[in-house]
Write a protein that holds these residues in place. Structure first.
Motif, PDB file in Angstrom:
ATOM      1  N   ASP A   1      54.347 123.607  49.387  1.00 48.87           N
ATOM      2  CA  ASP A   1      55.242 122.679  50.069  1.00 48.87           C
ATOM      3  C   ASP A   1      55.559 121.441  49.244  1.00 48.87           C
ATOM      4  OD1 ASP A   1      55.415 124.345  52.273  1.00 48.87           O
ATOM      5  OD2 ASP A   1      53.727 123.400  53.312  1.00 48.87           O
ATOM      6  N   PHE A   2      54.687 121.124  48.276  1.00 55.48           N
ATOM      7  CA  PHE A   2      54.894 119.941  47.423  1.00 55.48           C
ATOM      8  C   PHE A   2      54.740 120.379  45.962  1.00 55.48           C
ATOM      9  CE2 PHE A   2      53.245 118.528  51.520  1.00 55.48           C
ATOM     10  CZ  PHE A   2      54.235 117.620  51.902  1.00 55.48           C
ATOM     11  N   PRO A   3      55.735 121.053  45.408  1.00 57.45           N
ATOM     12  CA  PRO A   3      55.577 121.704  44.105  1.00 57.45           C
ATOM     13  C   PRO A   3      55.424 120.763  42.930  1.00 57.45           C
ATOM     14  CG  PRO A   3      57.852 121.862  44.883  1.00 57.45           C
ATOM     15  CD  PRO A   3      57.042 121.335  46.025  1.00 57.45           C
ATOM     16  N   ASP A   4      55.731 119.479  43.105  1.00 59.20           N
ATOM     17  CA  ASP A   4      55.561 118.524  42.007  1.00 59.20           C
ATOM     18  C   ASP A   4      54.336 117.636  42.195  1.00 59.20           C
ATOM     19  OD1 ASP A   4      57.875 119.339  40.602  1.00 59.20           O
ATOM     20  OD2 ASP A   4      59.119 118.191  41.986  1.00 59.20           O
ATOM     21  N   LEU A   5      53.578 117.869  43.251  1.00 61.23           N
ATOM     22  CA  LEU A   5      52.378 117.081  43.519  1.00 61.23           C
ATOM     23  C   LEU A   5      51.216 117.601  42.679  1.00 61.23           C
ATOM     24  CD1 LEU A   5      50.841 114.954  45.229  1.00 61.23           C
ATOM     25  CD2 LEU A   5      50.465 116.766  46.930  1.00 61.23           C
ATOM     26  N   ARG A   6      50.601 116.706  41.911  1.00 60.83           N
ATOM     27  CA  ARG A   6      49.444 117.095  41.101  1.00 60.83           C
ATOM     28  C   ARG A   6      48.192 117.020  41.961  1.00 60.83           C
ATOM     29  NH1 ARG A   6      50.023 112.743  36.702  1.00 60.83           N
ATOM     30  NH2 ARG A   6      50.773 111.665  38.575  1.00 60.83           N
TER      31      ARG A   6
ATOM     32  N   LEU B   1      51.381 109.823  42.541  1.00 60.70           N
ATOM     33  CA  LEU B   1      49.934 109.727  42.652  1.00 60.70           C
ATOM     34  C   LEU B   1      49.297 111.109  42.536  1.00 60.70           C
ATOM     35  CD1 LEU B   1      49.415 107.280  45.680  1.00 60.70           C
ATOM     36  CD2 LEU B   1      49.043 106.768  43.256  1.00 60.70           C
ATOM     37  N   VAL B   2      48.197 111.189  41.818  1.00 64.23           N
ATOM     38  CA  VAL B   2      47.363 112.386  41.811  1.00 64.23           C
ATOM     39  C   VAL B   2      46.582 112.424  43.126  1.00 64.23           C
ATOM     40  CG1 VAL B   2      45.442 113.556  40.651  1.00 64.23           C
ATOM     41  CG2 VAL B   2      47.169 112.322  39.301  1.00 64.23           C
ATOM     42  N   VAL B   3      46.423 113.612  43.704  1.00 60.53           N
ATOM     43  CA  VAL B   3      45.645 113.755  44.942  1.00 60.53           C
ATOM     44  C   VAL B   3      44.428 114.633  44.654  1.00 60.53           C
ATOM     45  CG1 VAL B   3      45.611 114.637  47.298  1.00 60.53           C
ATOM     46  CG2 VAL B   3      47.632 113.431  46.453  1.00 60.53           C
TER      47      VAL B   3
ATOM     48  N   LEU C   1      45.460 105.422  40.038  1.00 57.34           N
ATOM     49  CA  LEU C   1      46.277 106.544  39.604  1.00 57.34           C
ATOM     50  C   LEU C   1      46.412 107.635  40.642  1.00 57.34           C
ATOM     51  CD1 LEU C   1      45.022 106.996  35.926  1.00 57.34           C
ATOM     52  CD2 LEU C   1      46.897 105.579  36.785  1.00 57.34           C
ATOM     53  N   GLY C   2      45.599 107.566  41.677  1.00 65.57           N
ATOM     54  CA  GLY C   2      45.636 108.610  42.676  1.00 65.57           C
ATOM     55  C   GLY C   2      44.798 108.247  43.871  1.00 65.57           C
ATOM     56  N   ILE C   3      44.672 109.209  44.775  1.00 65.74           N
ATOM     57  CA  ILE C   3      43.877 109.036  45.985  1.00 65.74           C
ATOM     58  C   ILE C   3      42.979 110.250  46.167  1.00 65.74           C
ATOM     59  CG2 ILE C   3      45.431 107.475  47.209  1.00 65.74           C
ATOM     60  CD1 ILE C   3      46.620 109.936  48.612  1.00 65.74           C
ATOM     61  N   SER C   4      41.862 110.032  46.833  1.00 62.17           N
ATOM     62  CA  SER C   4      40.862 111.067  47.034  1.00 62.17           C
ATOM     63  C   SER C   4      40.476 111.110  48.506  1.00 62.17           C
ATOM     64  CB  SER C   4      39.623 110.767  46.176  1.00 62.17           C
ATOM     65  OG  SER C   4      38.566 111.662  46.455  1.00 62.17           O
ATOM     66  N   PHE C   5      40.278 112.307  49.019  1.00 61.94           N
ATOM     67  CA  PHE C   5      39.735 112.412  50.380  1.00 61.94           C
ATOM     68  C   PHE C   5      39.041 113.752  50.553  1.00 61.94           C
ATOM     69  CE2 PHE C   5      44.343 113.160  50.515  1.00 61.94           C
ATOM     70  CZ  PHE C   5      44.424 114.456  51.014  1.00 61.94           C
ATOM     71  N   GLN C   6      38.236 113.818  51.610  1.00 56.59           N
ATOM     72  CA  GLN C   6      37.387 114.976  51.881  1.00 56.59           C
ATOM     73  C   GLN C   6      37.686 115.463  53.300  1.00 56.59           C
ATOM     74  OE1 GLN C   6      33.372 114.586  49.926  1.00 56.59           O
ATOM     75  NE2 GLN C   6      33.827 112.420  50.151  1.00 56.59           N
ATOM     76  N   PRO C   7      38.635 116.362  53.458  1.00 57.09           N
ATOM     77  CA  PRO C   7      39.116 116.721  54.794  1.00 57.09           C
ATOM     78  C   PRO C   7      38.033 117.148  55.767  1.00 57.09           C
ATOM     79  CG  PRO C   7      40.562 117.623  53.125  1.00 57.09           C
ATOM     80  CD  PRO C   7      39.376 117.064  52.395  1.00 57.09           C
ATOM     81  N   ALA C   8      37.079 117.963  55.308  1.00 58.23           N
ATOM     82  CA  ALA C   8      36.087 118.508  56.230  1.00 58.23           C
ATOM     83  C   ALA C   8      35.282 117.415  56.916  1.00 58.23           C
ATOM     84  CB  ALA C   8      35.148 119.467  55.501  1.00 58.23           C
TER      85      ALA C   8
ATOM     86  N   TYR D   1      50.848 113.461  51.571  1.00 57.61           N
ATOM     87  CA  TYR D   1      51.186 114.286  50.416  1.00 57.61           C
ATOM     88  C   TYR D   1      52.603 113.981  49.932  1.00 57.61           C
ATOM     89  CZ  TYR D   1      47.111 117.302  51.416  1.00 57.61           C
ATOM     90  OH  TYR D   1      45.847 117.805  51.616  1.00 57.61           O
ATOM     91  N   SER D   2      53.517 113.824  50.873  1.00 57.61           N
ATOM     92  CA  SER D   2      54.907 113.576  50.509  1.00 57.61           C
ATOM     93  C   SER D   2      55.062 112.283  49.728  1.00 57.61           C
ATOM     94  CB  SER D   2      55.777 113.542  51.773  1.00 57.61           C
ATOM     95  OG  SER D   2      57.124 113.276  51.461  1.00 57.61           O
ATOM     96  N   ARG D   3      54.416 111.215  50.206  1.00 55.98           N
ATOM     97  CA  ARG D   3      54.540 109.934  49.514  1.00 55.98           C
ATOM     98  C   ARG D   3      53.846 109.990  48.154  1.00 55.98           C
ATOM     99  NH1 ARG D   3      56.046 104.922  51.172  1.00 55.98           N
ATOM    100  NH2 ARG D   3      57.413 106.201  52.485  1.00 55.98           N
ATOM    101  N   ALA D   4      52.690 110.658  48.089  1.00 53.67           N
ATOM    102  CA  ALA D   4      52.000 110.783  46.805  1.00 53.67           C
ATOM    103  C   ALA D   4      52.873 111.515  45.797  1.00 53.67           C
ATOM    104  CB  ALA D   4      50.671 111.499  46.992  1.00 53.67           C
TER     105      ALA D   4
END
Length: 294
Positions: free
Chosen positions: A179-184, A149-151, A119-126, A141-144
């Motif tokens: 920048d991605f107003p519909d991205l959850r 997809l939930v991020v 249902l989504g993807i997870s990551f830890q930028p730091a 982000y754009s493709r999600a």
């Protein structure tokens, strides 16, 4: 009340690596504060199912997240195996290696996770030296956003002494939400020590959810610990944007649920935290089934 745990980790016995291992400087404070290595290595799928049954947790969102050093595709396939075996108990959030240099490779990995039915993807930028709003992450982000997809993004303190906190500051997530107003977006761990600022980000963006995995609720509810702004809004303006998560095996659900119930939140806020927000975000109906349509 049918409880949904919005954050449990893929158990170690379902991962390709037999044991959890990471660089000493990355784990020493995690082990001192949270006992992370021992908890990860003792966490099994059987144990998770037992504790879910004991605590009345009908469903859980299982994350195949990694702090690095693991094959993310293999983790996502392992997660798919758990979902296939226990479709009535789990839905899944896959992992993406945001340390790889090419944005197109990150997007391709996210698409493979989507093809697995996650249902989504997870990551830890730091942990990968990236800011939340790093330009290399924007195709991801754009493709999600495009495919729904939930991020889920690690926010706030990391106990790794190898990775600075600045990568996950609240204004960076705010920029992505602009920048991605519909991205959850899920702000995993709810962004302490920037609780006031993350409360503001969520208040500005109804697409941003604050999740409390791995935290002791008694400290979230205690005045003066730095959580005051978020906790003060959980029963009112942010009620629909907060998620209960244990981050099992880091935090045992029995403790987390007990402390939330003792926190002073009214029943309507607890119901949103434990159940209805996760139902809406992850497309689960009242019986816990995953909806296949809009």
């Amino acid at each position: 009340m049918r409880i949904i745990d919005a954050r449990v980790r893929l158990p170690q016995d379902q991962r390709p690596a037999g044991r959890y291992e990471a660089p000493t400087r990355q784990t020493e404070q995690y082990d001192r504060v949270l006992g992370l290595t021992d908890k990860m290595n003792s966490g099994t799928l059987e144990a998770l199912l037992r504790v879910m049954d004991a605590q009345g947790i009908g469903r859980a969102v299982m994350h195949a997240e990694s702090e690095g050093g693991e094959d993310m595709d293999a983790l996502n396939i392992g997660l798919r195996g758990v979902l296939d075996a226990h479709a009535d108990r789990f839905v899944g959030i896959g992992s993406v290696d945001v340390g790889q240099p090419l944005p197109t490779a990150m997007v391709a990995q996210a698409m493979r996770a989507a093809d697995l039915g996650l249902l989504g993807i997870s990551f830890q930028p730091a942990f990968f030296g990236r800011d939340i709003d790093a330009r290399e992450l924007y195709p991801l982000y754009s493709r999600a956003e495009e495919i729904g997809l939930v991020v889920a993004v690690h926010t706030g303190i990391t106990y790794s002494r190898m990775h600075p906190l600045r990568h996950e500051r609240p204004e960076l997530l705010d920029q992505v939400a602009c920048d991605f107003p519909d991205l959850r977006l899920i702000a995993c761990h709810a962004g302490w020590p920037w609780a006031t600022e993350y409360a503001a980000v969520a208040r500005r963006h109804p697409t941003v959810y604050l999740e409390f995995g791995g935290l002791a609720p008694k400290y979230v509810a205690r005045p003066g610990t730095g959580w005051d702004a978020i906790f003060g809004m959980m029963a009112n303006v942010l009620r629909d944007q907060v998620l209960y998560g244990s981050d099992w095996p880091v935090m045992q659900p029995e403790r987390a649920l007990r402390e939330w119930r003792e926190s002073g939140l009214p029943d309507h806020a607890l119901e949103a935290l434990f159940t209805t927000n996760a139902q809406r975000l992850f497309g689960l109906d009242a019986a816990g089934s995953t909806r296949t349509g809009p």
